[in-house]
Design a protein around this motif. Structure first.
Motif, PDB file in Angstrom:
ATOM      1  N   ARG A 228       0.822  -1.214   0.000  1.00 16.16           N
ATOM      2  CA  ARG A 228       0.000   0.000   0.000  1.00 16.16           C
ATOM      3  C   ARG A 228       0.857   1.265   0.000  1.00 16.16           C
ATOM      4  NH1 ARG A 228      -4.156  -0.076   4.632  1.00 16.16           N
ATOM      5  NH2 ARG A 228      -5.301   1.296   3.210  1.00 16.16           N
ATOM      6  N   GLY A 229       2.192   1.065   0.167  1.00 18.48           N
ATOM      7  CA  GLY A 229       3.094   2.213   0.158  1.00 18.48           C
ATOM      8  C   GLY A 229       2.906   3.149   1.335  1.00 18.48           C
ATOM      9  N   LEU A 230       2.546   2.579   2.513  1.00 17.59           N
ATOM     10  CA  LEU A 230       2.244   3.406   3.674  1.00 17.59           C
ATOM     11  C   LEU A 230       3.045   2.994   4.904  1.00 17.59           C
ATOM     12  CD1 LEU A 230      -1.641   3.897   3.689  1.00 17.59           C
ATOM     13  CD2 LEU A 230       0.098   5.661   3.361  1.00 17.59           C
ATOM     14  N   LEU A 231       3.491   3.985   5.646  1.00 15.59           N
ATOM     15  CA  LEU A 231       4.071   3.792   6.973  1.00 15.59           C
ATOM     16  C   LEU A 231       3.208   4.566   7.956  1.00 15.59           C
ATOM     17  CD1 LEU A 231       7.756   4.095   8.106  1.00 15.59           C
ATOM     18  CD2 LEU A 231       6.039   5.581   9.139  1.00 15.59           C
ATOM     19  N   ARG A 232       2.841   3.921   9.081  1.00 16.63           N
ATOM     20  CA  ARG A 232       1.981   4.574  10.058  1.00 16.63           C
ATOM     21  C   ARG A 232       2.565   4.429  11.464  1.00 16.63           C
ATOM     22  NH1 ARG A 232      -2.927   2.711   7.036  1.00 16.63           N
ATOM     23  NH2 ARG A 232      -3.996   4.581   6.314  1.00 16.63           N
ATOM     24  N   ALA A 233       2.455   5.514  12.243  1.00 15.24           N
ATOM     25  CA  ALA A 233       2.718   5.489  13.678  1.00 15.24           C
ATOM     26  C   ALA A 233       1.409   5.914  14.338  1.00 15.24           C
ATOM     27  CB  ALA A 233       3.843   6.440  14.056  1.00 15.24           C
ATOM     28  N   PRO A 234       0.545   4.955  14.732  1.00 15.30           N
ATOM     29  CA  PRO A 234      -0.812   5.288  15.176  1.00 15.30           C
ATOM     30  C   PRO A 234      -0.867   6.267  16.344  1.00 15.30           C
ATOM     31  CG  PRO A 234      -0.618   2.929  14.788  1.00 15.30           C
ATOM     32  CD  PRO A 234       0.766   3.493  14.701  1.00 15.30           C
ATOM     33  N   ALA A 235       0.005   6.114  17.333  1.00 14.48           N
ATOM     34  CA  ALA A 235      -0.057   6.976  18.515  1.00 14.48           C
ATOM     35  C   ALA A 235       0.210   8.436  18.179  1.00 14.48           C
ATOM     36  CB  ALA A 235       0.943   6.495  19.558  1.00 14.48           C
TER      37      ALA A 235
ATOM     38  N   ARG B 272       4.447   8.195   2.976  1.00 15.89           N
ATOM     39  CA  ARG B 272       4.546   7.266   1.849  1.00 15.89           C
ATOM     40  C   ARG B 272       5.906   6.581   1.869  1.00 15.89           C
ATOM     41  NH1 ARG B 272      -0.178   5.988  -0.021  1.00 15.89           N
ATOM     42  NH2 ARG B 272       0.985   5.047  -1.752  1.00 15.89           N
ATOM     43  N   ILE B 273       5.936   5.310   1.500  1.00 11.96           N
ATOM     44  CA  ILE B 273       7.187   4.559   1.371  1.00 11.96           C
ATOM     45  C   ILE B 273       7.202   3.830   0.036  1.00 11.96           C
ATOM     46  CG2 ILE B 273       7.529   4.248   3.854  1.00 11.96           C
ATOM     47  CD1 ILE B 273       6.361   1.428   3.560  1.00 11.96           C
ATOM     48  N   GLY B 274       8.401   3.437  -0.398  1.00 15.42           N
ATOM     49  CA  GLY B 274       8.538   2.746  -1.669  1.00 15.42           C
ATOM     50  C   GLY B 274       8.592   1.235  -1.500  1.00 15.42           C
ATOM     51  N   LYS B 275       8.594   0.532  -2.609  1.00 15.65           N
ATOM     52  CA  LYS B 275       8.625  -0.929  -2.587  1.00 15.65           C
ATOM     53  C   LYS B 275       9.899  -1.460  -1.931  1.00 15.65           C
ATOM     54  CE  LYS B 275       4.817  -2.008  -4.908  1.00 15.65           C
ATOM     55  NZ  LYS B 275       3.737  -2.856  -4.324  1.00 15.65           N
ATOM     56  N   GLY B 276      10.970  -0.687  -2.011  1.00 17.15           N
ATOM     57  CA  GLY B 276      12.242  -1.150  -1.460  1.00 17.15           C
ATOM     58  C   GLY B 276      12.435  -0.881   0.017  1.00 17.15           C
ATOM     59  N   PHE B 277      11.454  -0.299   0.661  1.00 17.97           N
ATOM     60  CA  PHE B 277      11.551   0.007   2.086  1.00 17.97           C
ATOM     61  C   PHE B 277      11.658  -1.295   2.876  1.00 17.97           C
ATOM     62  CE2 PHE B 277       9.969   1.320   6.255  1.00 17.97           C
ATOM     63  CZ  PHE B 277      10.557   2.566   6.428  1.00 17.97           C
ATOM     64  N   GLY B 278      12.685  -1.400   3.731  1.00 18.64           N
ATOM     65  CA  GLY B 278      12.934  -2.650   4.445  1.00 18.64           C
ATOM     66  C   GLY B 278      12.835  -2.514   5.952  1.00 18.64           C
ATOM     67  N   LEU B 279      13.090  -3.623   6.652  1.00 18.72           N
ATOM     68  CA  LEU B 279      12.946  -3.645   8.101  1.00 18.72           C
ATOM     69  C   LEU B 279      13.964  -2.728   8.780  1.00 18.72           C
ATOM     70  CD1 LEU B 279      11.285  -4.906  10.365  1.00 18.72           C
ATOM     71  CD2 LEU B 279      12.951  -6.776  10.472  1.00 18.72           C
TER      72      LEU B 279
ATOM     73  N   GLY C  97      -0.485  -9.644  -7.148  1.00 16.40           N
ATOM     74  CA  GLY C  97       0.272 -10.887  -7.094  1.00 16.40           C
ATOM     75  C   GLY C  97       1.764 -10.698  -6.944  1.00 16.40           C
ATOM     76  N   PHE C  98       2.212  -9.477  -6.704  1.00 12.29           N
ATOM     77  CA  PHE C  98       3.642  -9.207  -6.545  1.00 12.29           C
ATOM     78  C   PHE C  98       4.033  -9.258  -5.068  1.00 12.29           C
ATOM     79  CE2 PHE C  98       2.390  -7.059 -10.462  1.00 12.29           C
ATOM     80  CZ  PHE C  98       3.305  -7.595 -11.357  1.00 12.29           C
ATOM     81  N   GLY C  99       5.289  -9.622  -4.828  1.00 10.34           N
ATOM     82  CA  GLY C  99       5.772  -9.709  -3.460  1.00 10.34           C
ATOM     83  C   GLY C  99       5.832  -8.350  -2.774  1.00 10.34           C
ATOM     84  N   SER C 100       5.468  -8.336  -1.499  1.00 11.92           N
ATOM     85  CA  SER C 100       5.531  -7.102  -0.717  1.00 11.92           C
ATOM     86  C   SER C 100       5.872  -7.451   0.720  1.00 11.92           C
ATOM     87  CB  SER C 100       4.207  -6.330  -0.795  1.00 11.92           C
ATOM     88  OG  SER C 100       3.153  -7.119  -0.283  1.00 11.92           O
ATOM     89  N   LYS C 101       6.016  -6.425   1.557  1.00 13.39           N
ATOM     90  CA  LYS C 101       6.443  -6.631   2.945  1.00 13.39           C
ATOM     91  C   LYS C 101       5.476  -5.920   3.892  1.00 13.39           C
ATOM     92  CE  LYS C 101      10.544  -4.898   2.035  1.00 13.39           C
ATOM     93  NZ  LYS C 101      10.616  -4.869   0.571  1.00 13.39           N
TER      94      LYS C 101
END
Length: 590
Positions: free
Chosen positions: A508-515, A521-528, A568-572
């Motif tokens: 979904r290309g999203l990073l969230r910090a709920p609190a 927005r993040i890209g497909k290559g964003f990793g742990l 159907g593409f790999g994501s994280k």
């Protein structure tokens, strides 16, 4: 407890950096003023203790500050001006919940398909809004708020003072909670707690309970902080204020106003931090903490020198929450505990607590309590007493006369019952902790077993009960210096802490910090690795905004799940939790 020899080491016209701890407990409100000496060792300048006024806790704070000023004498103004940090612990919120004096809460829920959310509801005022999200935060059915708007208006007419809005999977997407909150605030005209702002963990029933309790105590909590900050200002103390949390850390007052639920069980946490400050020897082995106050005895365990954490979250009124807490147990046995007698003569039996009906006769009360029974026993056996031992003897004689028993025999029965209750609670806590993998505050690591080999005893009745507890528990009991104000010392030295959870979904290309109500927005290559770094940055920024710069943040959990996106593409799918580990500024020097 003034240390005039210590004050002579400074020119009080110069700036002195002091730390003030205040603990408003069930029986007493304590204060402790500490400062480093010329060598950097932490010293107790003065301490004070007053009776807690449960109907007016801010007045208790004003009174204990006045007592502290009297102890400091002519140096009080200079030392108060030198206070750089104030940390509070208080029983206000938990007392309000126990006594049914917390605010009535309207609960707005949204869960979508699956179990009916009413199964987990709390309180009398509940509304379920149709609509829901899936586990990734995608909307599966739109939120409908028309009925919620009508219900919130009725809540206002019924005297409901606050609301909590909780949606399943809201940490992954807060849209439905935000919409419910806006609806309730607009039509109900009441303050609203949103579940995703309190915790990012995916546990709907516990997030619901966390939000409910937060809403129930928020108004009282805010009023208390306003009054305390006013009392501190009147005393010439302008330092930043922090609140103790259930996990043994301290949170800046600006953040505590948003999350009062975090500080509901600050009393036992203050006990733990006090023992860390007063007993550096707990760094070795496993110890049992006993804090015996006037109303309750709080118990906790130290394993490998660090307090044991309750992995299941804080327990309130039978409901688990998502509030991180120390593993503690409280029982209704304290120095002021009521003595209940059944039977007569030699057949008389005594039950100590859990009721408390005023101070011990030794301190001006009208009825015999556990402390009075200890005084009678110790007078007969040559042990230490507290207060007016003659008044204790007179009160026990009245109680014994009413049931046809001998005073000393009745006192021994009372003390024996108290010891039995404490020993049973200690055994239960130990077994409960050892039934599962053990994690401690210092590091989220597994400890194989926590079996105490020593006891650290603090609290007002400590000296009167120490030898008896040692005999009953079969473990050496240590009573540290300043044991009667351990909670205030622990509060003064507790370091600031906070935590944050972050979610990242590359599909979904999203990073969230709920609190934080934050997303980017993040890209497909964003990793742990990038997620870990970003979580730490966001938490450091949150603390800096609250007046705690340069906080040392560590990652406590980091998970990555490989998924397929809609094409159907790999994501994280990633989750990272980070925190500033609770601790103390140092140990109190002898």
């Amino acid at each position: 407890m003034l240390k005039p020899d210590l004050l002579s080491e400074w020119d009080t016209s110069m700036s002195i950096s002091c730390m003030l701890g205040i603990d408003a407990g069930g029986t007493h409100t304590d204060a402790a003023l500490l400062t480093p000496d010329a060598s950097g060792a932490l010293r107790l300048l003065a301490a004070a203790k007053v009776r807690t006024r449960h109907d007016d806790l801010p007045a208790s704070v004003r009174e204990v500050l006045a007592e502290l000023a009297r102890a400091l004498g002519s140096d009080a103004a200079a030392l108060f001006a030198g206070v750089r940090r104030v940390t509070l612990g208080a029983t206000l919120a938990v007392n309000a919940l126990v006594q049914g004096k917390a605010d009535r809460v309207g609960l707005a829920l949204s869960a979508g398909p699956g179990l009916n959310p009413r199964r987990f509801a709390m309180g009398e005022h509940v509304c379920v809004a149709p609509g829901g999200l899936d586990h990734r935060g995608a909307e599966v059915s739109p939120l409908l708020t028309e009925e919620l708007a009508r219900t919130a208006a009725r809540w206002r007419e019924q005297g409901v003072a606050a609301a909590a809005c909780v949606g399943k999977f809201s940490p992954r997407n807060p849209a439905h909670e935000l919409a419910m909150g806006e609806t309730v605030a607009r039509t109900g005209g009441m303050p609203v707690t949103l579940g995703h702002r309190l915790s990012g963990r995916l546990n709907f029933p516990r997030r619901l309970a966390t939000a409910y309790f937060n809403a129930a105590v928020q108004r009282l909590h805010t009023a208390f902080l306003d009054a305390v900050e006013g009392a501190l200002a009147e005393a010439g103390i302008t330092a930043s204020v922090r609140l103790l949390k259930a996990d043994g850390g301290a949170v800046p007052v600006a953040l505590s106003r948003q999350e009062p639920v975090q500080s509901i069980l600050s009393g036992p946490a203050a006990s733990v931090m006090g023992v860390l400050a007063l007993c550096p020897e707990v760094a070795a082995g496993c110890s049992l903490l006993l804090d015996m106050g006037g109303t309750t005895t709080d118990l906790a365990l130290f394993a490998e020198g660090s307090p044991v954490v309750d992995r299941d979250g804080m327990l309130l009124q039978g409901r688990r929450t998502l509030v991180r807490a120390l593993a503690t147990v409280s029982i209704g046995v304290g120095g002021d505990s009521h003595l209940g007698v059944c039977g007569t003569g030699a057949a008389a039996a005594v039950r100590v607590g859990p009721q408390r009906e005023g101070p011990a006769a030794a301190f001006g009360g009208g009825r015999a309590t556990l402390l009075d029974a200890c005084n009678v026993c110790n007078t007969a056996e040559g042990g230490p007493t507290a207060g007016d031992a003659a008044a204790s003897a007179a009160a026990l004689a009245v109680l014994a006369g009413a049931c046809g028993a001998e005073p000393l025999a009745l006192a021994r029965l009372a003390v024996d019952d108290a010891l039995t209750q404490v020993a049973a609670a200690a055994a239960a806590l130990t077994e409960q902790v050892n039934a599962r993998p053990i994690y401690t505050l210092a590091a989220l690591k597994r400890v194989h077993e926590a079996r105490p080999t020593a006891v650290r005893l603090v609290g007002g009745p400590a000296a009167c009960m120490g030898a008896r507890l040692e005999a009953r528990l079969g473990l050496p009991v240590t009573i540290p210096p300043h044991a009667d104000v351990a909670n205030a010392v622990g509060a003064a030295l507790t370091l600031p802490t906070d935590g944050l959870e972050l979610y990242a979904d590359t599909s979904r290309g999203l990073l969230r910090a709920p609190a934080l109500e934050y997303q980017e927005r993040i890209g497909k290559g964003f990793g742990l690795g990038a997620a870990r770094e970003r979580a730490c940055q966001l938490l450091q920024a949150r603390l800096a905004d609250a007046g705690v710069p340069d906080a040392r943040v560590e990652v406590t959990e980091a998970e990555l799940f490989a998924t397929l996106d809609d094409g159907g593409f790999g994501s994280k799918d990633m989750r990272v939790a980070c925190q500033v580990t609770p601790g103390i500024a140092g140990h109190l020097a002898e």
